[in-house]
Every structure is written in structure tokens, then in C-alpha cells.
Design a protein around this motif. Structure first.
Motif, PDB file in Angstrom:
ATOM      1  N   HIS A 208      47.447 -64.752  10.498  1.00 34.64           N
ATOM      2  CA  HIS A 208      46.868 -65.750  11.394  1.00 34.64           C
ATOM      3  C   HIS A 208      46.663 -67.098  10.711  1.00 34.64           C
ATOM      4  O   HIS A 208      46.438 -68.108  11.376  1.00 34.64           O
ATOM      5  CB  HIS A 208      45.515 -65.256  11.928  1.00 34.64           C
ATOM      6  CG  HIS A 208      45.624 -64.188  12.973  1.00 34.64           C
ATOM      7  ND1 HIS A 208      45.929 -62.883  12.669  1.00 34.64           N
ATOM      8  CD2 HIS A 208      45.480 -64.252  14.322  1.00 34.64           C
ATOM      9  CE1 HIS A 208      45.951 -62.174  13.773  1.00 34.64           C
ATOM     10  NE2 HIS A 208      45.694 -62.984  14.791  1.00 34.64           N
ATOM     11  N   LEU A 209      46.734 -67.102   9.388  1.00 34.70           N
ATOM     12  CA  LEU A 209      46.486 -68.330   8.624  1.00 34.70           C
ATOM     13  C   LEU A 209      47.766 -68.973   8.105  1.00 34.70           C
ATOM     14  O   LEU A 209      47.708 -70.037   7.494  1.00 34.70           O
ATOM     15  CB  LEU A 209      45.564 -68.018   7.436  1.00 34.70           C
ATOM     16  CG  LEU A 209      44.205 -67.397   7.772  1.00 34.70           C
ATOM     17  CD1 LEU A 209      43.460 -67.041   6.492  1.00 34.70           C
ATOM     18  CD2 LEU A 209      43.366 -68.344   8.625  1.00 34.70           C
ATOM     19  N   VAL A 210      48.896 -68.317   8.347  1.00 34.36           N
ATOM     20  CA  VAL A 210      50.164 -68.808   7.785  1.00 34.36           C
ATOM     21  C   VAL A 210      50.469 -70.230   8.247  1.00 34.36           C
ATOM     22  O   VAL A 210      50.895 -71.077   7.456  1.00 34.36           O
ATOM     23  CB  VAL A 210      51.320 -67.850   8.149  1.00 34.36           C
ATOM     24  CG1 VAL A 210      52.665 -68.495   7.837  1.00 34.36           C
ATOM     25  CG2 VAL A 210      51.194 -66.546   7.390  1.00 34.36           C
ATOM     26  N   VAL A 215      51.161 -75.994   6.804  1.00 34.73           N
ATOM     27  CA  VAL A 215      50.850 -77.412   7.016  1.00 34.73           C
ATOM     28  C   VAL A 215      50.203 -78.018   5.763  1.00 34.73           C
ATOM     29  O   VAL A 215      50.609 -79.095   5.296  1.00 34.73           O
ATOM     30  CB  VAL A 215      49.918 -77.577   8.232  1.00 34.73           C
ATOM     31  CG1 VAL A 215      49.403 -79.015   8.315  1.00 34.73           C
ATOM     32  CG2 VAL A 215      50.650 -77.209   9.513  1.00 34.73           C
ATOM     33  N   TRP A 216      49.204 -77.329   5.192  1.00 34.46           N
ATOM     34  CA  TRP A 216      48.540 -77.841   4.004  1.00 34.46           C
ATOM     35  C   TRP A 216      49.472 -77.889   2.805  1.00 34.46           C
ATOM     36  O   TRP A 216      49.380 -78.799   1.967  1.00 34.46           O
ATOM     37  CB  TRP A 216      47.298 -77.008   3.698  1.00 34.46           C
ATOM     38  CG  TRP A 216      46.115 -77.445   4.495  1.00 34.46           C
ATOM     39  CD1 TRP A 216      45.756 -76.999   5.737  1.00 34.46           C
ATOM     40  CD2 TRP A 216      45.164 -78.447   4.144  1.00 34.46           C
ATOM     41  NE1 TRP A 216      44.634 -77.658   6.166  1.00 34.46           N
ATOM     42  CE2 TRP A 216      44.238 -78.550   5.209  1.00 34.46           C
ATOM     43  CE3 TRP A 216      44.985 -79.249   3.028  1.00 34.46           C
ATOM     44  CZ2 TRP A 216      43.164 -79.432   5.197  1.00 34.46           C
ATOM     45  CZ3 TRP A 216      43.913 -80.135   3.007  1.00 34.46           C
ATOM     46  CH2 TRP A 216      43.020 -80.214   4.080  1.00 34.46           C
ATOM     47  N   ARG A 285      52.120 -79.784  11.623  1.00 34.57           N
ATOM     48  CA  ARG A 285      50.766 -79.535  12.136  1.00 34.57           C
ATOM     49  C   ARG A 285      50.759 -79.553  13.665  1.00 34.57           C
ATOM     50  O   ARG A 285      50.152 -78.688  14.301  1.00 34.57           O
ATOM     51  CB  ARG A 285      49.802 -80.589  11.597  1.00 34.57           C
ATOM     52  CG  ARG A 285      48.372 -80.438  12.107  1.00 34.57           C
ATOM     53  CD  ARG A 285      47.468 -81.469  11.471  1.00 34.57           C
ATOM     54  NE  ARG A 285      47.992 -82.818  11.699  1.00 34.57           N
ATOM     55  CZ  ARG A 285      47.608 -83.885  10.993  1.00 34.57           C
ATOM     56  NH1 ARG A 285      46.761 -83.731   9.994  1.00 34.57           N
ATOM     57  NH2 ARG A 285      48.111 -85.065  11.258  1.00 34.57           N
ATOM     58  N   ASP A 286      51.443 -80.529  14.256  1.00 32.31           N
ATOM     59  CA  ASP A 286      51.504 -80.602  15.715  1.00 32.31           C
ATOM     60  C   ASP A 286      52.213 -79.395  16.316  1.00 32.31           C
ATOM     61  O   ASP A 286      51.821 -78.886  17.368  1.00 32.31           O
ATOM     62  CB  ASP A 286      52.217 -81.889  16.146  1.00 32.31           C
ATOM     63  CG  ASP A 286      51.411 -83.131  15.809  1.00 32.31           C
ATOM     64  OD1 ASP A 286      50.201 -82.984  15.529  1.00 32.31           O
ATOM     65  OD2 ASP A 286      51.987 -84.233  15.809  1.00 32.31           O
ATOM     66  N   ILE A 287      53.283 -78.946  15.643  1.00 32.04           N
ATOM     67  CA  ILE A 287      54.076 -77.831  16.173  1.00 32.04           C
ATOM     68  C   ILE A 287      53.332 -76.502  16.039  1.00 32.04           C
ATOM     69  O   ILE A 287      53.325 -75.682  16.965  1.00 32.04           O
ATOM     70  CB  ILE A 287      55.437 -77.758  15.446  1.00 32.04           C
ATOM     71  CG1 ILE A 287      56.297 -78.964  15.821  1.00 32.04           C
ATOM     72  CG2 ILE A 287      56.175 -76.459  15.778  1.00 32.04           C
ATOM     73  CD1 ILE A 287      57.542 -79.124  14.963  1.00 32.04           C
ATOM     74  N   LEU A 288      52.695 -76.291  14.889  1.00 38.69           N
ATOM     75  CA  LEU A 288      52.069 -74.990  14.618  1.00 38.69           C
ATOM     76  C   LEU A 288      50.649 -74.873  15.146  1.00 38.69           C
ATOM     77  O   LEU A 288      50.113 -73.768  15.229  1.00 38.69           O
ATOM     78  CB  LEU A 288      52.068 -74.727  13.113  1.00 38.69           C
ATOM     79  CG  LEU A 288      53.450 -74.557  12.471  1.00 38.69           C
ATOM     80  CD1 LEU A 288      53.333 -74.479  10.961  1.00 38.69           C
ATOM     81  CD2 LEU A 288      54.150 -73.316  13.013  1.00 38.69           C
ATOM     82  N   ASP A 289      50.016 -76.012  15.503  1.00 35.51           N
ATOM     83  CA  ASP A 289      48.673 -75.962  16.056  1.00 35.51           C
ATOM     84  C   ASP A 289      48.754 -75.669  17.544  1.00 35.51           C
ATOM     85  O   ASP A 289      49.263 -76.482  18.316  1.00 35.51           O
ATOM     86  CB  ASP A 289      47.969 -77.312  15.831  1.00 35.51           C
ATOM     87  CG  ASP A 289      46.515 -77.284  16.295  1.00 35.51           C
ATOM     88  OD1 ASP A 289      46.102 -76.262  16.884  1.00 35.51           O
ATOM     89  OD2 ASP A 289      45.809 -78.275  16.075  1.00 35.51           O
ATOM     90  N   PRO A 290      48.246 -74.530  18.014  1.00 40.65           N
ATOM     91  CA  PRO A 290      48.351 -74.166  19.428  1.00 40.65           C
ATOM     92  C   PRO A 290      47.718 -75.193  20.355  1.00 40.65           C
ATOM     93  O   PRO A 290      48.155 -75.347  21.487  1.00 40.65           O
ATOM     94  CB  PRO A 290      47.596 -72.825  19.510  1.00 40.65           C
ATOM     95  CG  PRO A 290      47.594 -72.298  18.119  1.00 40.65           C
ATOM     96  CD  PRO A 290      47.570 -73.487  17.226  1.00 40.65           C
TER      97      PRO A 290
END
Length: 296
Positions: A208-210, A215-216, A285-290
Motif C-alpha cells: 500500500h506504500l509502494v 514518488v519520494w 505523484r499525480d498519477i499514483l495519488d488516488p
């Protein structure tokens, strides 16, 4: 509802991520810059026209000053007659190695600290997060300067020093997310079924943190490259004759007014590579952030 049904797939397919990245002009620009720098660094021995350490008598003017860019020395020469273009290409190797290695170590340390503190809580959380707070209280650059001054600077020591000051931010972020995940029903169900802490952290919390870690990791490379250049510019980073973009500026800063290309060209390289990683990191970040999906 089963435990598996309670654990949604959180990592989009690689193909989907790439397709979304390629729909963003700024991300494409960032990827192109990164690809060019990586290719130049990997194939440096076949790309550079001159040995980056060779001093050319014809590389200096009659007065002993560096030469401006011409057909022989594409980016001009430095204060001792070495080809700046060749040193810049080999300097890309240094920046990328430190960027990837130092940031990789920082992400690994930060992930371990953040996930462990967030999952166990109690005295484990208190010890790890107070230590994290202590590290965050020191300015990163000042702490890096102190550590670099203590140890003998070299490529790997500089990478280790940068990693030691860059892990705290991701540790904080992952700690917060892990705390929230640890209270979820499917984690409680795994505990009730007798699953061990290591199994739960690796198989149910880490996936869940991948997206956050990716991003980081991407954004962190930009910070790492900039910090390495700063340390090298201050003379406590990668030591000459090993070229790095920071120490190229440091070596030639006295000629800033008479030979500005010696500072502007490596400075532009640092700026461009840092910008490229930031553009890609922002897009990831935009793509992976729901919460961002459907907004672009």
C-alpha cells in the motif's frame, strides 16, 4: 468479506503508468533529459573527445587563460587546459551514482524506520520518531557539512553522508500512512489469524506504500544531486581530480568574470537534471495519488 478482498490492488500496472506519463508534455521533457544524461554517463568513454584528466598546452591562451568553446573544445577548457565537455560528461556519472545510491539508501532507511514505528507503536514508535525529530531539527546542509568534514571525502562517503541526512522526510510520511493502515480491518484480521509482524508489514502494509515510496524516490534524486553539487562546490564533496558538476564550478569559480562558461555550463546541467527529476516526480505523484485521478 475475506482478507484478500479487503486488500485492494494499490499499484497500477507499469504500462498504465508509462502511458499516463507520456500524455504529459512536462513529464516527457523530464524523461528525455534524464535519458540523455544516463546515456551520456553510461557511454562516456565512447562519447568524450578527450581524456577528462588530460591537460592540453593548446587548451590555454598565450596569457594562460582558459579557452572559450570552439570546434576542438566544444565547451571550452578549464583553468588548467582540460576539456570541459569531457569533464562534464564524466561528472554526470558522479552525479547519477551519488543520486541513485544515496537516495536509495535514504529511502531504504526511511522506509524501515517509518513502517516499523507506525506498525508497532508504543516505545518503539517513541524511540524511532524522537530520533527522527532530532535529525529533522538540524539543517540538512549543515549536518551534511559536519559529517563530510569528519570523514575523508570520497564518492561513496559523500553518498553515505547524503543518505544519512535525507531519510527523515520519507520516514515521517510513511510513519503517518502506516499508522492509518495498521488500524484497518484487514490488518486486524491478519493479526487475529496469527500472522507475524514481519509478514504483515511486508505482504500487506508495504504494497500500500509502494506508490508513496516511488514518488519520494523520484523526487529525492533531485534533492540528492543538488546536495552533492553543493558539498562539492564547498570543497567537502567528491574530491578532484574525479569530476563532478559541483567541483567543476568550485575549481573554476575564480574565472567567473573572465570565463563565465566554466560556471554557467555545469550550473545549467545541475539545474536541468534537477528540474527533470522534479517534473517526473510531480507527474508520478499525480498519477499514483488516488485523490488526483480524473483531475488531468
Amino acid at each position: 468479506m475475506t482478507v484478500l478482498e479487503s486488500s485492494p490492488e494499490v499499484l497500477p500496472q507499469t504500462q498504465s503508468i508509462l502511458s499516463r506519463l507520456l500524455r504529459r508534455p512536462l513529464a516527457i521533457f523530464g524523461l528525455a533529459v534524464i535519458a540523455i544524461v544516463v546515456i551520456a554517463a553510461v557511454f562516456a568513454p565512447w562519447i568524450v573527445p578527450h581524456d577528462p584528466h588530460e591537460q592540453f598546452f593548446e587548451g590555454l591562451s598565450i596569457e594562460g587563460a582558459p579557452l572559450p568553446p570552439d570546434s576542438t573544445f566544444w565547451f571550452g577548457t578549464d583553468l588548467v587546459g582540460r576539456d570541459l565537455f569531457s569533464r562534464l560528461i564524466y561528472g554526470a556519472r558522479t552525479s547519477l551514482i551519488i543520486g541513485v545510491v544515496a537516495n536509495g539508501i535514504a529511502v531504504l532507511i526511511g522506509s524501515m524506520v517509518g513502517i516499523t514505528a507506525g506498525y508497532f507503536g508504543g516505545w518503539v514508535e517513541a524511540v524511532l520518531m524522537r530520533f527522527t525529530d532530532l535529525m529533522m531539527a538540524f539543517p540538512a546542509l549543515l549536518l551534511a557539512i559536519v559529517l563530510a568534514a569528519i570523514f575523508t571525502p570520497s564518492l561513496w562517503i559523500v553518498a553515505l553522508v547524503i543518505a544519512m541526512v535525507n531519510w527523515v522526510q520519507i520516514a515521517r510520511v510513511l510513519y503517518t500512512e502506516t499508522r492509518a493502515l495498521a488500524e484497518r480491518d484487514f490488518i486486524q484480521a491478519e493479526r487475529a489469524m496469527g500472522a507475524g509482524a514481519l509478514r504483515i508489514m511486508l505482504r500487506h502494509i508495504l504494497p500500500h506504500l509502494v506508490s508513496t515510496i516511488i514518488v519520494w524516490a523520484t523526487l529525492g534524486i533531485a534533492t540528492t544531486v543538488l546536495l552533492e553539487a553543493t558539498l562539492s562546490f564547498l570543497g567537502i564533496g567528491v574530491q578532484p581530480p574525479t569530476p563532478s558538476w559541483g567541483n567543476i564550478i568550485f575549481e573554476n569559480q575564480t574565472y567567473f568574470s573572465s570565463a563565465p562558461w566554466l560556471v554557467f555550463i555545469p550550473g545549467a546541467a545541475i539545474l536541468l537534471l534537477t528540474l527533470a527529476f522534479n517534473l517526473v516526480g510531480d507527474a508520478m505523484r499525480d498519477i499514483l495519488d488516488p485523490t488526483q485521478q480524473g483531475h488531468h
